[in-house]
Write an enzyme that holds these catalytic residues in place. Structure first.
Site, PDB file in Angstrom:
ATOM      1  N   GLY A   1     -90.379  -3.324   5.072  1.00  0.00           N
ATOM      2  CA  GLY A   1     -90.746  -3.108   3.243  1.00  0.00           C
ATOM      3  C   GLY A   1     -91.823  -2.592   2.945  1.00  0.00           C
TER       4      GLY A   1
ATOM      5  N   GLY B   1     -95.366   6.683   5.393  1.00  0.00           N
ATOM      6  CA  GLY B   1     -95.132   5.104   4.914  1.00  0.00           C
ATOM      7  C   GLY B   1     -96.900   5.277   5.469  1.00  0.00           C
ATOM      8  N   LYS B   2     -97.786   6.043   5.518  1.00  0.00           N
ATOM      9  CA  LYS B   2     -99.005   5.938   5.810  1.00  0.00           C
ATOM     10  C   LYS B   2     -99.950   4.820   5.012  1.00  0.00           C
ATOM     11  CE  LYS B   2     -99.437  10.386   6.222  1.00  0.00           C
ATOM     12  NZ  LYS B   2     -98.501  10.895   6.328  1.00  0.00           N
TER      13      LYS B   2
ATOM     14  N   PRO C   1     -86.078  15.724  -4.285  1.00  0.00           N
ATOM     15  CA  PRO C   1     -84.707  14.323  -2.865  1.00  0.00           C
ATOM     16  C   PRO C   1     -85.590  14.829  -2.045  1.00  0.00           C
ATOM     17  CG  PRO C   1     -83.505  15.525  -4.517  1.00  0.00           C
ATOM     18  CD  PRO C   1     -84.702  15.970  -4.967  1.00  0.00           C
TER      19      PRO C   1
ATOM     20  N   LEU D   1     -87.644   0.715   8.441  1.00  0.00           N
ATOM     21  CA  LEU D   1     -86.685  -0.219   9.604  1.00  0.00           C
ATOM     22  C   LEU D   1     -85.511  -0.228   8.655  1.00  0.00           C
ATOM     23  CD1 LEU D   1     -85.749  -0.765  12.746  1.00  0.00           C
ATOM     24  CD2 LEU D   1     -86.770  -2.819  12.431  1.00  0.00           C
TER      25      LEU D   1
ATOM     26  N   GLN E   1    -100.316  14.425   4.865  1.00  0.00           N
ATOM     27  CA  GLN E   1     -98.757  14.677   5.049  1.00  0.00           C
ATOM     28  C   GLN E   1     -98.783  14.168   6.414  1.00  0.00           C
ATOM     29  OE1 GLN E   1    -102.113  16.743   4.024  1.00  0.00           O
ATOM     30  NE2 GLN E   1    -100.558  16.975   1.980  1.00  0.00           N
TER      31      GLN E   1
ATOM     32  N   GLY F   1     -98.924  11.677  -1.301  1.00  0.00           N
ATOM     33  CA  GLY F   1     -98.422  10.694  -2.200  1.00  0.00           C
ATOM     34  C   GLY F   1     -98.926   9.546  -1.573  1.00  0.00           C
ATOM     35  N   HIS F   2    -100.020   8.929  -0.964  1.00  0.00           N
ATOM     36  CA  HIS F   2    -100.106   7.447  -0.053  1.00  0.00           C
ATOM     37  C   HIS F   2     -99.193   6.417  -1.472  1.00  0.00           C
ATOM     38  CE1 HIS F   2    -103.026   9.206   2.931  1.00  0.00           C
ATOM     39  NE2 HIS F   2    -101.279  10.497   2.893  1.00  0.00           N
TER      40      HIS F   2
ATOM     41  N   THR G   1     -98.326  22.714   5.793  1.00  0.00           N
ATOM     42  CA  THR G   1    -100.010  22.561   4.464  1.00  0.00           C
ATOM     43  C   THR G   1    -100.914  23.580   4.901  1.00  0.00           C
ATOM     44  OG1 THR G   1    -100.708  21.544   2.869  1.00  0.00           O
ATOM     45  CG2 THR G   1    -100.241  21.101   5.623  1.00  0.00           C
TER      46      THR G   1
ATOM     47  N   ASP H   1     -94.732  12.049   4.558  1.00  0.00           N
ATOM     48  CA  ASP H   1     -94.063  10.072   3.812  1.00  0.00           C
ATOM     49  C   ASP H   1     -94.037   9.791   4.931  1.00  0.00           C
ATOM     50  OD1 ASP H   1     -94.186  12.223   1.752  1.00  0.00           O
ATOM     51  OD2 ASP H   1     -92.674  13.446   2.307  1.00  0.00           O
TER      52      ASP H   1
HETATM   53  P1  IMP Z   1     -98.492  22.667   0.015  1.00  0.00           P
HETATM   54  O1  IMP Z   1     -99.361  21.313   0.435  1.00  0.00           O
HETATM   55  O2  IMP Z   1     -98.363  22.127  -1.810  1.00  0.00           O
HETATM   56  O3  IMP Z   1     -99.297  23.626   0.021  1.00  0.00           O
HETATM   57  O4  IMP Z   1     -96.803  22.790   0.421  1.00  0.00           O
HETATM   58  C1  IMP Z   1     -96.762  22.960   1.502  1.00  0.00           C
HETATM   59  C2  IMP Z   1     -95.286  22.269   2.445  1.00  0.00           C
HETATM   60  O5  IMP Z   1     -95.734  21.046   2.366  1.00  0.00           O
HETATM   61  C3  IMP Z   1     -94.868  22.164   1.469  1.00  0.00           C
HETATM   62  O6  IMP Z   1     -93.215  21.811   2.384  1.00  0.00           O
HETATM   63  C4  IMP Z   1     -94.784  20.226   1.111  1.00  0.00           C
HETATM   64  O7  IMP Z   1     -93.112  19.692   0.702  1.00  0.00           O
HETATM   65  C5  IMP Z   1     -95.451  19.507   2.353  1.00  0.00           C
HETATM   66  N1  IMP Z   1     -96.565  18.375   1.602  1.00  0.00           N
HETATM   67  C6  IMP Z   1     -97.366  18.752   0.817  1.00  0.00           C
HETATM   68  N2  IMP Z   1     -97.995  17.422   0.873  1.00  0.00           N
HETATM   69  C7  IMP Z   1     -96.853  16.964   1.515  1.00  0.00           C
HETATM   70  C8  IMP Z   1     -96.358  14.974   1.447  1.00  0.00           C
HETATM   71  O8  IMP Z   1     -97.325  14.657   1.128  1.00  0.00           O
HETATM   72  N3  IMP Z   1     -95.664  14.855   2.315  1.00  0.00           N
HETATM   73  C9  IMP Z   1     -94.474  15.362   2.453  1.00  0.00           C
HETATM   74  N4  IMP Z   1     -94.612  16.975   2.469  1.00  0.00           N
HETATM   75  C10 IMP Z   1     -96.143  17.360   1.827  1.00  0.00           C
END
Ligand code: IMP
Length: 451
Positions: free
Chosen positions: A424, A19-20, A308, A336, A228, A44-45, A243, A17
């Site tokens: 932003g 901001g890639k 959250p 920032l 990730q 989720g990009h 992950t 997360d």
């Molecule tokens: P999984 O990838 O669904 O197996 O989740 C494993 C861990 O990675 C958990 O803590 C998720 O919240 C975290 N995670 C998986 N994908 C993302 C992502 O795109 N951003 C942030 N955390 C992630």
């Protein structure tokens, strides 16, 4: 040193997360190919273009520019339904996918029983709560490594597909029923759905390792998009709170088949502070009113799950660790502007290791065991805040002096050259730092693209 054929890896330098999405969208203009190399629709990009928000989970967000080819590499695990839905969403938004998207024939497929197992197992008594995204990612990678997975090319062999799903489901239903009292799934429905989805995906399926290596040989610039972050890497992250894939730069070659000798540079992306979703260590985590303010200002709610996010201060030792693992060349700092209101900004510059006869020893070592992280006490230095808006600033020289000092501090503490700053969510709310290594790399990439 940059080679003639720039292949650049962009990785998250924290827990995801960072901001890639926005960064890759911005850099995409310089690259002929953008490839995802790991993860699945757990990512989720988010990209905001002219006020419209796009959240891409599987397809590299470089596709939004319409100039680059987008590759889903062999290291990604693909839920065919999620892929078909995402293609449809892009097409409805007028974004060309046909002829632009290439899906690896060797990528593994996520099937409904992977989700069933994950949902059941996560809530089972005695299991460590990882806080997964419940998308079946882990169980799909388990099947891959157990050499009992189904790959994209198998979707086009109906006899094999039927046998595979029948056998796999008999086992999964038995396990999930016995251990977690799950309702059994129906093999016939899964097979028919998979066959129908396979036809929708067929035009995009390709030998993407071949395509990427041929493109590199022609001198076309390639960007490898990590999902990730480094601290969620299956080997190098905060195991088991990680992950199930290799998020770090090394994973880019495995997950695309692009030869390691082709890689030119790795660029890290980090927020100006820190967040994580799900369980696991987070030394600089904060709670209470200040955390709420940061969460609200930064809109820190998961783009896939809406959860959250946990929030905390910039952690320089973690950045140094990410830099080491990924061989980072440059750092991009995002969000920032979220810090604009703060009077003082703490930055973790090191750790003290407590307990086991180590009372307060300074350390930079990242412990292998998640439990040992409790013994790490962050050492903070506090930097004065700038308390005015940096939102949308596009030139480094227009930043308030204290914001510039903060960035210099982060660069020094993490020992990295900051090449870009995001102020932003929009494309143009970005600063490219003049004279930075990243700027030089992008210039080179630009020339190589024009070959
Ligand atoms: P999984 O990838 O669904 O197996 O989740 C494993 C861990 O990675 C958990 O803590 C998720 O919240 C975290 N995670 C998986 N994908 C993302 C992502 O795109 N951003 C942030 N955390 C992630």
């Amino acid at each position: 040193m940059a080679s003639q054929h720039p292949c650049v890896i962009v990785v998250g330098a924290q827990w995801g997360d960072e901001g890639k999405g926005k960064v890759v969208d911005l850099l995409a203009g310089h690259f002929a190919w953008i490839a995802r190399y790991q993860g699945g629709h757990n990512a989720g990009h988010t990209v905001v273009i002219a006020g419209k928000k796009y959240v891409l989970q599987l397809i590299p967000c470089g596709i939004l520019r319409g100039q680059s080819n987008a590759v889903i590499g062999n290291g990604v695990v693909i839920d065919p339904q999620a892929l078909v839905d995402e293609i449809a969403t892009l097409e409805q938004a007028g974004i060309a996918v046909a002829g632009k998207l290439f899906v690896s024939n060797r990528a593994h497929v996520i099937l409904p029983y992977h989700r069933m197992i994950e949902l059941a197992a996560e809530s089972a008594p005695g299991r460590i709560k990882i806080g997964t995204t419940s998308r079946g990612i882990g169980p799909a990678y388990e099947d891959k490594m157990g050499r009992r997975g189904l790959r994209v090319h198998d979707l086009y062999d109906p006899r094999l597909l039927r046998v595979h799903i029948n056998n796999a489901l008999a086992e999964k239903n038995a396990v999930a029923g016995a251990l977690y009292h799950s309702q059994p799934l129906d093999a016939g429905i899964i097979v028919e759905t998979a066959l129908a989805l396979a036809e929708r995906i067929r035009p995009y399926v390709a030998d993407t390792a071949l395509l990427l290596n041929q493109a590199a040989a022609r001198g076309e610039a390639i960007l490898l998009e990590g999902a990730q972050g480094a601290l969620l890497d299956i080997d190098h992250g905060t195991y088991p709170f990680v992950t199930s894939s290799s998020t770090t730069a090394g994973g880019a070659c495995i997950g695309t088949g692009l030869a390691p000798t082709r890689i030119t540079a790795a660029v890290g992306v980090s927020k100006a502070y820190c967040t994580r979703v799900g369980g696991g260590p987070f030394p600089t985590e904060i709670e209470g009113a200040q955390a709420d303010e940061l969460r609200q200002r930064g809109n820190e709610f998961g783009s896939v799950t809406g959860r959250p996010r946990r929030v905390g201060w910039f952690d320089a030792p973690l950045l140094r660790y990410a830099a080491l693992l990924n061989g980072l060349e440059s750092l991009i700092i995002t969000k920032l502007d979220v810090l604009d209101t703060l009077k003082h900004i703490p930055v973790c510059v090191g750790y003290r290791l407590n307990g086991s006869g180590n009372a307060g020893q300074p350390t930079d070592a990242i412990p292998p065991a998640a439990a040992a992280w409790d013994r790490l006490e962050p050492i903070y230095e506090t930097v004065p805040g700038w308390q005015c808006s940096t939102e949308g600033i596009t030139r480094e020289s227009d930043l308030p002096p204290r914001a510039r000092d903060y960035l210099k501090f982060l660069g020094r503490a993490s020992k990295l050259d900051i090449g870009m700053i995001s102020t932003g969510p929009e494309r143009d709310q970005t600063i490219t730092v003049p004279g930075s290594r990243l700027q030089a790399l992008l210039e080179q990439t630009h020339h190589a693209r024009a070959v």
